[in-house]
Design an enzyme around this catalytic site. Sequence first.
Site, PDB file in Angstrom:
ATOM      1  CG  LEU A 147     -14.965 -10.017  24.381  1.00  0.00           C
ATOM      2  CD1 LEU A 147     -15.230  -8.590  24.845  1.00  0.00           C
ATOM      3  CD2 LEU A 147     -16.291 -10.761  24.243  1.00  0.00           C
ATOM      4  CG  ASP A 160      -4.176  -0.265  12.781  1.00  0.00           C
ATOM      5  OD1 ASP A 160      -3.996  -0.761  11.664  1.00  0.00           O
ATOM      6  OD2 ASP A 160      -3.578   0.748  13.190  1.00  0.00           O
ATOM      7  CB  THR A 167      -5.207   9.110   6.062  1.00  0.00           C
ATOM      8  OG1 THR A 167      -4.526   8.756   4.848  1.00  0.00           O
ATOM      9  CG2 THR A 167      -6.687   8.795   5.959  1.00  0.00           C
ATOM     10  CE  LYS A 178     -10.701  -0.679   8.407  1.00  0.00           C
ATOM     11  NZ  LYS A 178      -9.846  -0.257   9.527  1.00  0.00           N
ATOM     12  CB  VAL A 233     -13.295 -14.943  20.935  1.00  0.00           C
ATOM     13  CG1 VAL A 233     -14.446 -14.245  21.635  1.00  0.00           C
ATOM     14  CG2 VAL A 233     -13.815 -16.067  20.035  1.00  0.00           C
ATOM     15  NE  ARG A 271       4.308   4.111  12.171  1.00  0.00           N
ATOM     16  CZ  ARG A 271       3.696   5.210  11.742  1.00  0.00           C
ATOM     17  NH1 ARG A 271       4.107   6.403  12.138  1.00  0.00           N
ATOM     18  NH2 ARG A 271       2.673   5.153  10.925  1.00  0.00           N
ATOM     19  CG  ASN A 280      -2.879   4.634   3.600  1.00  0.00           C
ATOM     20  OD1 ASN A 280      -3.469   3.884   2.840  1.00  0.00           O
ATOM     21  ND2 ASN A 280      -3.371   5.802   3.968  1.00  0.00           N
ATOM     22  CB  ALA A 281      -5.121   0.124   4.192  1.00  0.00           C
ATOM     23  N   GLY A 282      -3.469  -1.682   6.167  1.00  0.00           N
ATOM     24  CA  GLY A 282      -2.909  -3.017   6.361  1.00  0.00           C
ATOM     25  C   GLY A 282      -3.981  -3.893   6.954  1.00  0.00           C
ATOM     26  CG  HIS A 283      -7.397  -4.299   5.713  1.00  0.00           C
ATOM     27  ND1 HIS A 283      -8.294  -3.895   4.769  1.00  0.00           N
ATOM     28  CD2 HIS A 283      -7.273  -3.253   6.566  1.00  0.00           C
ATOM     29  CE1 HIS A 283      -8.696  -2.655   5.031  1.00  0.00           C
ATOM     30  NE2 HIS A 283      -8.086  -2.246   6.120  1.00  0.00           N
ATOM     31  CB  THR A 284      -3.896  -8.994   9.661  1.00  0.00           C
ATOM     32  OG1 THR A 284      -2.931  -7.937   9.648  1.00  0.00           O
ATOM     33  CG2 THR A 284      -3.191 -10.306   9.923  1.00  0.00           C
ATOM     34  CD  GLN A 335      -6.487   4.530   5.629  1.00  0.00           C
ATOM     35  OE1 GLN A 335      -7.334   4.994   4.894  1.00  0.00           O
ATOM     36  NE2 GLN A 335      -5.506   3.795   5.181  1.00  0.00           N
TER      37      GLN A 335
HETATM   38  P1  IMP Z   1      -0.802   8.529   5.780  1.00  0.00           P
HETATM   39  O1  IMP Z   1      -2.137   7.935   5.442  1.00  0.00           O
HETATM   40  O2  IMP Z   1       0.343   7.622   5.450  1.00  0.00           O
HETATM   41  O3  IMP Z   1      -0.646   9.902   5.196  1.00  0.00           O
HETATM   42  O4  IMP Z   1      -0.721   8.732   7.375  1.00  0.00           O
HETATM   43  C1  IMP Z   1      -1.534   9.673   8.075  1.00  0.00           C
HETATM   44  C2  IMP Z   1      -1.921   9.128   9.437  1.00  0.00           C
HETATM   45  O5  IMP Z   1      -2.823   8.039   9.278  1.00  0.00           O
HETATM   46  C3  IMP Z   1      -0.752   8.581  10.252  1.00  0.00           C
HETATM   47  O6  IMP Z   1      -1.011   8.819  11.635  1.00  0.00           O
HETATM   48  C4  IMP Z   1      -0.789   7.091   9.982  1.00  0.00           C
HETATM   49  O7  IMP Z   1      -0.191   6.348  11.019  1.00  0.00           O
HETATM   50  C5  IMP Z   1      -2.293   6.879   9.931  1.00  0.00           C
HETATM   51  N1  IMP Z   1      -2.708   5.716   9.110  1.00  0.00           N
HETATM   52  C6  IMP Z   1      -2.778   5.644   7.772  1.00  0.00           C
HETATM   53  N2  IMP Z   1      -3.244   4.461   7.387  1.00  0.00           N
HETATM   54  C7  IMP Z   1      -3.493   3.752   8.489  1.00  0.00           C
HETATM   55  C8  IMP Z   1      -4.043   2.442   8.738  1.00  0.00           C
HETATM   56  O8  IMP Z   1      -4.411   1.689   7.830  1.00  0.00           O
HETATM   57  N3  IMP Z   1      -4.161   2.077  10.044  1.00  0.00           N
HETATM   58  C9  IMP Z   1      -3.808   2.916  11.059  1.00  0.00           C
HETATM   59  N4  IMP Z   1      -3.309   4.143  10.885  1.00  0.00           N
HETATM   60  C10 IMP Z   1      -3.154   4.559   9.605  1.00  0.00           C
END
Ligand code: IMP
Length: 432
Positions: A337, A13, A240, A16, A420, A308, A38-42, A225
Amino acid sequence: MPLNILVGTQWGDEGKGRIVDLLSARSDYVVRYNGGDNAGHTVTVDRQTFKLHLIPSGIIHPHTLGILGNGLVINPKSLLTEMDMLTNAGIAVNPQRLKISYAAHLITPGHIALDKAKEAARGKGQIGTTGRGIGPAYTDKAARSGLRMYDLLSADQVGAKVRAHLELINHQLVTQYTAEPVDIAAVVADFEVYAQKLAPYIIDTGALLDEALNQGKVVLAEGAQGILLDIDHGSYPFVTSSNVTATGVFTGLGIGIHAVGKVTGATKCFQSRVGAGPFPTELDGEMALFLRGTGSNPWDEFGTTTGRPRRVGWLDGVLLRYARRINGLTDLVLTKLDVLSGLREIQVCVAYRDAGGNEYAVPPMGVCDLETFQPVYESLPGWQADLTKVRQWKDLPEAAQNYVRFVEKIGGVPVSLVSVGPERSQVVEVPA
Ligand code: IMP
């Protein structure tokens, strides 16, 4: 040099997505090498915000070709949803523009159910996973019992393979976790459809990339991540299940060691973390609310994947030095910044102190037992001006310039760019 790498230097987060978007203007290939949805890129372009989980953010530039490398674990349902979302937004996603490695592993609803059941069973020791099945899919990979994209290419065998896989998982769910089994017939039917839809995208992406690099094409590897979540180098076990660092690029893409140009670290001006685990510079109260935002903007500190609220704290220079070393960073992009505007003073952690009063400039044993250290802070003057319209270094308040120079000194790596604001244009180049 043609292979450039962007990685997160914190707990993910770091912003990136928007940096990839900038760097991919100068790249031919944009590639993901680790993780999954699991990744989230905005990325915000012309006030349109895209939230991407699997497809490399650089695909938003029409000239790029996107690749999902063998190091990924891919939920085909999420992938197809994301492809549709982009197509509906006018961004072409087709087999000419997106390629998927035959060796990437598949995430099934069985993995997702297991992820949730394992988390529940951990009780107070929960990792706080995203619940996307990431850990169980990588576990299957290492146990040599996983399903791969390659399996989707044998249309007549997909059903049997998915069925056999789910029978094993259901046994585990029911006997070990007393959880509900997944509906095998429904999942098999879904995977037969996914196979049909995704087959045209599946190739040997390593061979394609090797050829591209040899031809001098510019490849941007987009890390998901951040280093502190790396399976080897992160704050284990609160990590992760993949190698998120720059060195994970080669195994995760299926290419040999090619010359690397830049290894850029994305660093937010403050730390954030979702999920459990140690966080030495964590803040609460008013200061945390200030840094996190209210959630009314897409770039406030709430998980892109899970929604979350993120835990937040001051920038940790000790962990930044660690990130520089493990990744071999050539430069940093410092994000958000503008969020620090309005503070009278800004703290940066410059060392750790243990219970015996010993101070450490670098973590003494990787990032183990971080909770046993107290941060040692240095305080810098803040600034009041709104930075969101600043585009030139000379127009930044002196205190903001000093802050950037301080981060360079503490991290031991130059800052090339600061952001910025969330828009593509809201960046300032930093002179050497
Ligand atoms: P998992 O990758 O879902 O197994 O989660 C393992 C840990 O990595 C947890 O604390 C998640 O909140 C964290 N996590 C996984 N992917 C991201 C991401 O893209 N950004 C921030 N935290 C992540």
